[in-house]
Design a protein around this motif. Structure first.
Motif, PDB file in Angstrom:
ATOM      1  N   ASP A 237      -7.217 -13.527  11.255  1.00 12.65           N
ATOM      2  CA  ASP A 237      -7.496 -12.539  12.302  1.00 12.65           C
ATOM      3  C   ASP A 237      -6.233 -11.872  12.831  1.00 12.65           C
ATOM      4  O   ASP A 237      -6.246 -10.686  13.173  1.00 12.65           O
ATOM      5  N   ALA A 238      -5.124 -12.621  12.912  1.00 16.25           N
ATOM      6  CA  ALA A 238      -3.869 -12.029  13.407  1.00 16.25           C
ATOM      7  C   ALA A 238      -3.386 -10.929  12.453  1.00 16.25           C
ATOM      8  O   ALA A 238      -2.931  -9.872  12.900  1.00 16.25           O
ATOM      9  N   LEU A 239      -3.498 -11.169  11.155  1.00 17.25           N
ATOM     10  CA  LEU A 239      -3.110 -10.142  10.189  1.00 17.25           C
ATOM     11  C   LEU A 239      -4.066  -8.960  10.256  1.00 17.25           C
ATOM     12  O   LEU A 239      -3.645  -7.806  10.224  1.00 17.25           O
ATOM     13  N   HIS A 240      -5.351  -9.234  10.388  1.00 19.05           N
ATOM     14  CA  HIS A 240      -6.343  -8.162  10.506  1.00 19.05           C
ATOM     15  C   HIS A 240      -6.035  -7.269  11.706  1.00 19.05           C
ATOM     16  O   HIS A 240      -6.046  -6.039  11.610  1.00 19.05           O
ATOM     17  N   THR A 241      -5.732  -7.886  12.838  1.00 16.51           N
ATOM     18  CA  THR A 241      -5.393  -7.120  14.044  1.00 16.51           C
ATOM     19  C   THR A 241      -4.148  -6.272  13.808  1.00 16.51           C
ATOM     20  O   THR A 241      -4.111  -5.092  14.168  1.00 16.51           O
ATOM     21  N   HIS A 242      -3.145  -6.869  13.198  1.00 14.05           N
ATOM     22  CA  HIS A 242      -1.920  -6.120  12.912  1.00 14.05           C
ATOM     23  C   HIS A 242      -2.200  -4.935  11.987  1.00 14.05           C
ATOM     24  O   HIS A 242      -1.713  -3.821  12.219  1.00 14.05           O
ATOM     25  N   LEU A 243      -2.991  -5.157  10.947  1.00 21.88           N
ATOM     26  CA  LEU A 243      -3.276  -4.098   9.973  1.00 21.88           C
ATOM     27  C   LEU A 243      -4.042  -2.943  10.586  1.00 21.88           C
ATOM     28  O   LEU A 243      -3.689  -1.774  10.386  1.00 21.88           O
ATOM     29  N   PHE A 244      -5.087  -3.252  11.338  1.00 19.83           N
ATOM     30  CA  PHE A 244      -6.025  -2.211  11.751  1.00 19.83           C
ATOM     31  C   PHE A 244      -5.950  -1.803  13.217  1.00 19.83           C
ATOM     32  O   PHE A 244      -6.568  -0.815  13.603  1.00 19.83           O
ATOM     33  N   HIS A 245      -5.178  -2.505  14.023  1.00 25.44           N
ATOM     34  CA  HIS A 245      -5.029  -2.117  15.425  1.00 25.44           C
ATOM     35  C   HIS A 245      -3.587  -1.791  15.789  1.00 25.44           C
ATOM     36  O   HIS A 245      -3.327  -1.241  16.855  1.00 25.44           O
ATOM     37  N   HIS A 246      -2.652  -2.160  14.908  1.00 23.60           N
ATOM     38  CA  HIS A 246      -1.239  -1.872  15.159  1.00 23.60           C
ATOM     39  C   HIS A 246      -0.611  -1.129  13.985  1.00 23.60           C
ATOM     40  O   HIS A 246       0.596  -1.158  13.803  1.00 23.60           O
ATOM     41  N   ASP A 247      -1.442  -0.502  13.162  1.00 20.54           N
ATOM     42  CA  ASP A 247      -1.038   0.346  12.040  1.00 20.54           C
ATOM     43  C   ASP A 247      -0.207  -0.368  10.980  1.00 20.54           C
ATOM     44  O   ASP A 247       0.565   0.256  10.265  1.00 20.54           O
ATOM     45  N   GLY A 248      -0.387  -1.680  10.859  1.00 25.67           N
ATOM     46  CA  GLY A 248       0.285  -2.412   9.789  1.00 25.67           C
ATOM     47  C   GLY A 248      -0.176  -1.979   8.410  1.00 25.67           C
ATOM     48  O   GLY A 248       0.547  -2.138   7.427  1.00 25.67           O
ATOM     49  N   ILE A 249      -1.381  -1.407   8.336  1.00 24.95           N
ATOM     50  CA  ILE A 249      -1.891  -0.938   7.042  1.00 24.95           C
ATOM     51  C   ILE A 249      -0.979   0.155   6.478  1.00 24.95           C
ATOM     52  O   ILE A 249      -0.766   0.226   5.264  1.00 24.95           O
ATOM     53  N   SER A 250      -0.393   0.978   7.340  1.00 24.18           N
ATOM     54  CA  SER A 250       0.524   2.023   6.867  1.00 24.18           C
ATOM     55  C   SER A 250       1.757   1.418   6.213  1.00 24.18           C
ATOM     56  O   SER A 250       2.243   1.925   5.198  1.00 24.18           O
ATOM     57  N   GLN A 251       2.269   0.331   6.784  1.00 23.16           N
ATOM     58  CA  GLN A 251       3.415  -0.360   6.190  1.00 23.16           C
ATOM     59  C   GLN A 251       3.040  -0.923   4.828  1.00 23.16           C
ATOM     60  O   GLN A 251       3.806  -0.802   3.869  1.00 23.16           O
ATOM     61  N   ALA A 252       1.866  -1.538   4.733  1.00 21.94           N
ATOM     62  CA  ALA A 252       1.410  -2.092   3.455  1.00 21.94           C
ATOM     63  C   ALA A 252       1.263  -0.983   2.408  1.00 21.94           C
ATOM     64  O   ALA A 252       1.678  -1.145   1.254  1.00 21.94           O
ATOM     65  N   VAL A 253       0.704   0.139   2.812  1.00 19.49           N
ATOM     66  CA  VAL A 253       0.530   1.276   1.893  1.00 19.49           C
ATOM     67  C   VAL A 253       1.888   1.799   1.440  1.00 19.49           C
ATOM     68  O   VAL A 253       2.102   2.071   0.250  1.00 19.49           O
ATOM     69  N   ASP A 254       2.823   1.934   2.368  1.00 17.79           N
ATOM     70  CA  ASP A 254       4.172   2.399   2.003  1.00 17.79           C
ATOM     71  C   ASP A 254       4.830   1.450   0.999  1.00 17.79           C
ATOM     72  O   ASP A 254       5.444   1.897   0.029  1.00 17.79           O
ATOM     73  N   HIS A 255       4.694   0.143   1.230  1.00 22.23           N
ATOM     74  CA  HIS A 255       5.275  -0.833   0.298  1.00 22.23           C
ATOM     75  C   HIS A 255       4.600  -0.766  -1.063  1.00 22.23           C
ATOM     76  O   HIS A 255       5.272  -0.892  -2.099  1.00 22.23           O
ATOM     77  N   LEU A 256       3.294  -0.564  -1.079  1.00 26.16           N
ATOM     78  CA  LEU A 256       2.594  -0.411  -2.357  1.00 26.16           C
ATOM     79  C   LEU A 256       3.112   0.816  -3.105  1.00 26.16           C
ATOM     80  O   LEU A 256       3.389   0.756  -4.304  1.00 26.16           O
ATOM     81  N   ARG A 257       3.249   1.915  -2.398  1.00 29.29           N
ATOM     82  CA  ARG A 257       3.727   3.143  -3.037  1.00 29.29           C
ATOM     83  C   ARG A 257       5.140   2.960  -3.595  1.00 29.29           C
ATOM     84  O   ARG A 257       5.465   3.502  -4.648  1.00 29.29           O
ATOM     85  N   GLN A 258       5.966   2.186  -2.911  1.00 29.96           N
ATOM     86  CA  GLN A 258       7.328   1.933  -3.388  1.00 29.96           C
ATOM     87  C   GLN A 258       7.359   0.960  -4.565  1.00 29.96           C
ATOM     88  O   GLN A 258       8.173   1.106  -5.473  1.00 29.96           O
TER      89      GLN A 258
END
Length: 193
Positions: free
Chosen positions: A53-74
């Protein structure tokens, strides 16, 4: 005879917020025709200390998904196929939408895809029909290239590889990947190291 990974197309796998499924439970387990590379969603989001749940909150409520997407693109510098579970599938979908060289994408139980639009690549989505957060039927009929609803399956069905829903998901995955490879006569997916 040992197989040379450089002669196989790459399949990138990103798990869910718990780093599930395990390698053995993953629908890609035992696919000999792929060089399989697993990436960890928490690492991609620069939060290796978070899970659940802590990771879920970070991804979808604190825009952590954008960081993950950027790392994937790199990190995805060569054409590949991709397979994502739950939030991992959402990250891969967004990375493909932003230009990552993903040539075909399979998302299993990626319920947040309900907020995404179609991609210009082959896509397969698989959901349990008992998952209350899955996209609605209209989305399933219009956005992914192919969608399967597995009967009597909940969100985390993919963690139970011996049961029929996970076996069906494996079959659908293998069929899609085989079709995508066959439809690519000049295979740019071969890895060149």
């Amino acid at each position: 005879m040992a197989s040379d990974a450089a002669s196989f197309p790459r399949l990138v796998v990103v798990g869910d917020i718990f780093s599930d499924p395990s390698r053995q439970a993953c629908v890609s387990h035992g696919l000999p025709e792929f060089d399989i590379r697993r990436l960890d969603l928490a690492q991609l989001a620069d939060t290796p200390h978070l899970s659940g749940d802590a990771l879920h909150t970070h991804l979808f409520h604190h825009d952590g998904i954008s960081q993950a997407v950027d790392h994937l693109r790199q990190s995805l510098t060569q054409p590949c196929f991709a397979l994502g579970y739950s939030a991992g599938g959402t990250a891969l979908w967004q990375a493909a939408a932003r230009g990552a060289p993903i040539r075909g994408l399979i998302c299993i139980s990626s319920t947040r895809l309900r907020h995404e639009t179609a991609l210009p690549i082959p896509t397969l989505t698989i959901f349990g029909d008992q998952d209350p957060n899955r996209p609605d039927d209209r989305w399933l009929a219009t956005v992914p290239g192919t969608a399967h609803l597995l009967p009597q399956a909940e969100h985390s069905f993919y963690n139970l590889p011996a049961l029929p829903p996970a076996q069906q998901a494996r079959k659908h995955t293998k069929t899609a990947l085989s079709k995508w490879i066959r439809s690519n006569p000049v295979n740019p997916l071969l890895i060149t190291h």
